[in-house]
Design a protein around this motif. Structure first.
Motif, PDB file in Angstrom:
ATOM      1  N   GLU A  19     -40.037 -49.265  90.010  1.00 24.60           N
ATOM      2  CA  GLU A  19     -38.560 -49.624  89.709  1.00 24.60           C
ATOM      3  C   GLU A  19     -37.864 -48.657  88.707  1.00 24.60           C
ATOM      4  OE1 GLU A  19     -36.109 -53.003  87.220  1.00 24.60           O
ATOM      5  OE2 GLU A  19     -38.007 -53.740  88.204  1.00 24.60           O
ATOM      6  N   LYS A  20     -38.651 -48.053  88.045  1.00 20.33           N
ATOM      7  CA  LYS A  20     -37.739 -47.106  86.968  1.00 20.33           C
ATOM      8  C   LYS A  20     -37.849 -45.778  87.673  1.00 20.33           C
ATOM      9  CE  LYS A  20     -36.062 -49.941  83.789  1.00 20.33           C
ATOM     10  NZ  LYS A  20     -34.537 -50.081  83.642  1.00 20.33           N
ATOM     11  N   GLY A  21     -38.542 -45.417  88.711  1.00 24.13           N
ATOM     12  CA  GLY A  21     -38.701 -44.127  89.176  1.00 24.13           C
ATOM     13  C   GLY A  21     -39.876 -43.592  88.599  1.00 24.13           C
ATOM     14  N   VAL A  22     -39.964 -42.322  88.762  1.00 24.69           N
ATOM     15  CA  VAL A  22     -41.412 -41.367  88.585  1.00 24.69           C
ATOM     16  C   VAL A  22     -40.918 -40.621  87.269  1.00 24.69           C
ATOM     17  CG1 VAL A  22     -42.982 -39.715  89.045  1.00 24.69           C
ATOM     18  CG2 VAL A  22     -42.021 -41.411  90.780  1.00 24.69           C
ATOM     19  N   PHE A  23     -41.917 -40.740  86.084  1.00 29.01           N
ATOM     20  CA  PHE A  23     -41.410 -39.797  84.994  1.00 29.01           C
ATOM     21  C   PHE A  23     -42.750 -39.058  84.580  1.00 29.01           C
ATOM     22  CE2 PHE A  23     -42.627 -44.124  83.685  1.00 29.01           C
ATOM     23  CZ  PHE A  23     -43.592 -43.993  82.919  1.00 29.01           C
ATOM     24  N   PRO A  24     -42.734 -37.677  83.977  1.00 27.89           N
ATOM     25  CA  PRO A  24     -43.742 -36.929  83.920  1.00 27.89           C
ATOM     26  C   PRO A  24     -44.711 -37.189  82.885  1.00 27.89           C
ATOM     27  CG  PRO A  24     -41.758 -35.698  83.366  1.00 27.89           C
ATOM     28  CD  PRO A  24     -41.431 -37.049  83.888  1.00 27.89           C
ATOM     29  N   LEU A  25     -45.818 -37.130  82.742  1.00 23.63           N
ATOM     30  CA  LEU A  25     -46.565 -37.508  81.995  1.00 23.63           C
ATOM     31  C   LEU A  25     -46.543 -36.597  80.944  1.00 23.63           C
ATOM     32  CD1 LEU A  25     -49.994 -38.125  83.927  1.00 23.63           C
ATOM     33  CD2 LEU A  25     -48.384 -39.905  82.758  1.00 23.63           C
ATOM     34  N   ASP A  26     -46.989 -37.025  79.623  1.00 20.32           N
ATOM     35  CA  ASP A  26     -46.721 -36.237  78.346  1.00 20.32           C
ATOM     36  C   ASP A  26     -47.945 -35.371  78.167  1.00 20.32           C
ATOM     37  OD1 ASP A  26     -46.230 -35.258  76.016  1.00 20.32           O
ATOM     38  OD2 ASP A  26     -46.320 -37.053  74.655  1.00 20.32           O
ATOM     39  N   HIS A  27     -48.202 -34.123  78.979  1.00 13.62           N
ATOM     40  CA  HIS A  27     -49.113 -33.229  78.895  1.00 13.62           C
ATOM     41  C   HIS A  27     -49.381 -32.568  77.636  1.00 13.62           C
ATOM     42  CE1 HIS A  27     -50.713 -34.167  83.185  1.00 13.62           C
ATOM     43  NE2 HIS A  27     -49.241 -33.957  83.625  1.00 13.62           N
ATOM     44  N   LEU A  28     -48.139 -32.482  77.194  1.00  8.66           N
ATOM     45  CA  LEU A  28     -48.221 -31.278  75.710  1.00  8.66           C
ATOM     46  C   LEU A  28     -48.297 -32.464  74.493  1.00  8.66           C
ATOM     47  CD1 LEU A  28     -45.377 -29.029  76.771  1.00  8.66           C
ATOM     48  CD2 LEU A  28     -47.787 -28.755  77.038  1.00  8.66           C
ATOM     49  N   HIS A  29     -48.644 -33.667  74.953  1.00  9.81           N
ATOM     50  CA  HIS A  29     -48.812 -34.606  73.678  1.00  9.81           C
ATOM     51  C   HIS A  29     -47.425 -34.447  72.564  1.00  9.81           C
ATOM     52  CE1 HIS A  29     -52.597 -35.099  75.236  1.00  9.81           C
ATOM     53  NE2 HIS A  29     -52.789 -33.971  75.376  1.00  9.81           N
ATOM     54  N   GLU A  30     -46.323 -34.308  73.026  1.00  6.92           N
ATOM     55  CA  GLU A  30     -45.176 -34.286  72.346  1.00  6.92           C
ATOM     56  C   GLU A  30     -44.833 -35.568  71.494  1.00  6.92           C
ATOM     57  OE1 GLU A  30     -41.792 -31.929  74.027  1.00  6.92           O
ATOM     58  OE2 GLU A  30     -43.064 -32.241  75.930  1.00  6.92           O
ATOM     59  N   LYS A  58     -38.985 -46.395  69.173  1.00 10.98           N
ATOM     60  CA  LYS A  58     -39.310 -44.899  68.615  1.00 10.98           C
ATOM     61  C   LYS A  58     -39.997 -44.204  69.519  1.00 10.98           C
ATOM     62  CE  LYS A  58     -39.727 -45.272  63.581  1.00 10.98           C
ATOM     63  NZ  LYS A  58     -40.535 -45.117  62.587  1.00 10.98           N
ATOM     64  N   TYR A  59     -41.164 -44.710  70.221  1.00 16.07           N
ATOM     65  CA  TYR A  59     -41.737 -44.026  71.501  1.00 16.07           C
ATOM     66  C   TYR A  59     -40.948 -43.685  72.738  1.00 16.07           C
ATOM     67  CZ  TYR A  59     -45.234 -43.008  75.157  1.00 16.07           C
ATOM     68  OH  TYR A  59     -45.943 -42.418  76.142  1.00 16.07           O
ATOM     69  N   LEU A  60     -40.143 -44.742  73.049  1.00 13.12           N
ATOM     70  CA  LEU A  60     -39.359 -44.355  74.243  1.00 13.12           C
ATOM     71  C   LEU A  60     -38.054 -43.541  73.710  1.00 13.12           C
ATOM     72  CD1 LEU A  60     -38.775 -48.254  75.495  1.00 13.12           C
ATOM     73  CD2 LEU A  60     -40.059 -46.362  76.488  1.00 13.12           C
ATOM     74  N   GLU A  61     -37.659 -43.629  72.739  1.00 15.28           N
ATOM     75  CA  GLU A  61     -36.561 -42.563  72.099  1.00 15.28           C
ATOM     76  C   GLU A  61     -37.228 -41.288  72.371  1.00 15.28           C
ATOM     77  OE1 GLU A  61     -33.539 -44.889  69.496  1.00 15.28           O
ATOM     78  OE2 GLU A  61     -35.389 -44.034  68.514  1.00 15.28           O
ATOM     79  N   CYS A  62     -38.421 -40.950  71.768  1.00 17.06           N
ATOM     80  CA  CYS A  62     -39.058 -39.713  71.731  1.00 17.06           C
ATOM     81  C   CYS A  62     -39.213 -39.255  73.211  1.00 17.06           C
ATOM     82  CB  CYS A  62     -40.592 -39.934  71.230  1.00 17.06           C
ATOM     83  SG  CYS A  62     -41.482 -38.243  71.305  1.00 17.06           S
ATOM     84  N   ARG A  63     -39.696 -39.920  74.386  1.00 16.94           N
ATOM     85  CA  ARG A  63     -39.810 -39.652  75.461  1.00 16.94           C
ATOM     86  C   ARG A  63     -38.537 -39.004  76.177  1.00 16.94           C
ATOM     87  NH1 ARG A  63     -44.421 -40.162  78.085  1.00 16.94           N
ATOM     88  NH2 ARG A  63     -43.060 -40.379  80.106  1.00 16.94           N
ATOM     89  N   ASN A  67     -37.063 -35.229  77.629  1.00 21.40           N
ATOM     90  CA  ASN A  67     -37.034 -35.111  78.683  1.00 21.40           C
ATOM     91  C   ASN A  67     -38.007 -35.810  79.808  1.00 21.40           C
ATOM     92  OD1 ASN A  67     -34.244 -34.584  79.043  1.00 21.40           O
ATOM     93  ND2 ASN A  67     -34.745 -32.464  78.714  1.00 21.40           N
ATOM     94  N   LEU A  68     -38.916 -36.787  79.204  1.00 21.10           N
ATOM     95  CA  LEU A  68     -40.104 -37.137  79.654  1.00 21.10           C
ATOM     96  C   LEU A  68     -39.749 -38.428  80.375  1.00 21.10           C
ATOM     97  CD1 LEU A  68     -42.731 -36.386  76.840  1.00 21.10           C
ATOM     98  CD2 LEU A  68     -42.621 -35.412  79.046  1.00 21.10           C
ATOM     99  N   MET A  69     -38.620 -38.871  80.205  1.00 17.98           N
ATOM    100  CA  MET A  69     -38.329 -40.051  81.101  1.00 17.98           C
ATOM    101  C   MET A  69     -36.701 -39.993  81.120  1.00 17.98           C
ATOM    102  SD  MET A  69     -38.633 -43.294  78.259  1.00 17.98           S
ATOM    103  CE  MET A  69     -37.851 -44.575  79.511  1.00 17.98           C
ATOM    104  N   ALA A  70     -35.970 -40.740  81.883  1.00 18.12           N
ATOM    105  CA  ALA A  70     -34.350 -40.517  82.233  1.00 18.12           C
ATOM    106  C   ALA A  70     -33.889 -41.393  80.979  1.00 18.12           C
ATOM    107  CB  ALA A  70     -34.031 -41.366  83.345  1.00 18.12           C
ATOM    108  N   LYS A  71     -32.648 -40.740  80.566  1.00 19.65           N
ATOM    109  CA  LYS A  71     -32.096 -41.138  79.199  1.00 19.65           C
ATOM    110  C   LYS A  71     -31.283 -42.566  79.695  1.00 19.65           C
ATOM    111  CE  LYS A  71     -31.703 -36.998  76.825  1.00 19.65           C
ATOM    112  NZ  LYS A  71     -31.317 -36.300  76.204  1.00 19.65           N
TER     113      LYS A  71
END
Length: 104
Positions: A19-30, A58-63, A67-71
Motif C-alpha cells: 500500500e505504501k510503496g517500496v522503500f529502500p532498506l537501511d543498508h547504512l544503518h542510519e 522517532k524511527y519513522l522521522e529518521c527514515r 530519504n529511506l521512505m516517502a515524507k
C-alpha cells in the motif's frame, strides 16, 4: 498436469504492490539507534506498541529525514499531535534510559 508455476505459484497473477510503496532498506544503518530504542521499548513493555509510540515516531522521522521512505505528515501514519507531544515525562524518561542502557 499442474496449472500453477514452480512451487505451486500461479503464473498468470500479477503481484500486488504494498500500500505504501517500496522503500529502500537501511543498508547504512542510519536509523539503527532509533530502531534499537523502539525494539527495546517493545521488549520492556511486553510488546505493547501503544506504549512505545514516541520511539516509533522517532524511527519513522529518521527514515523520512534520510530519504529511506516517502515524507508524510505524521497524522497520515496514525499519530496525533497530542499523542507524541505530551507523553508522561516519567514513562518517557524511564523507557529512554532503559533503551539506551541496553545498547551502550
Amino acid at each position: 498436469m499442474s496449472a500453477g508455476g514452480a512451487f505451486g505459484g500461479n503464473r498468470g497473477v500479477r503481484p500486488v504492490p504494498p500500500e505504501k510503496g517500496v522503500f529502500p532498506l537501511d543498508h547504512l544503518h542510519e536509523c539503527d539507534l532509533e530502531k534499537k530504542d523502539y525494539l527495546a521499548c517493545l521488549k520492556s513493555t511486553g510488546f505493547q506498541s501503544e506504549k512505545c509510540r514516541q520511539f516509533s515516531k522517532k524511527y519513522l522521522e529518521c527514515r523520512m529525514e534520510r530519504n529511506l521512505m516517502a515524507k508524510q505528515d505524521m497524522s497520515e501514519l496514525g499519530f496525533r499531535s497530542e499523542d507524541v507531544m505530551n507523553p508522561s515525562p516519567n514513562k518517557k524518561n524511564n523507557l529512554e534510559s532503559s533503551a539506551s542502557e541496553k545498547y551502550n
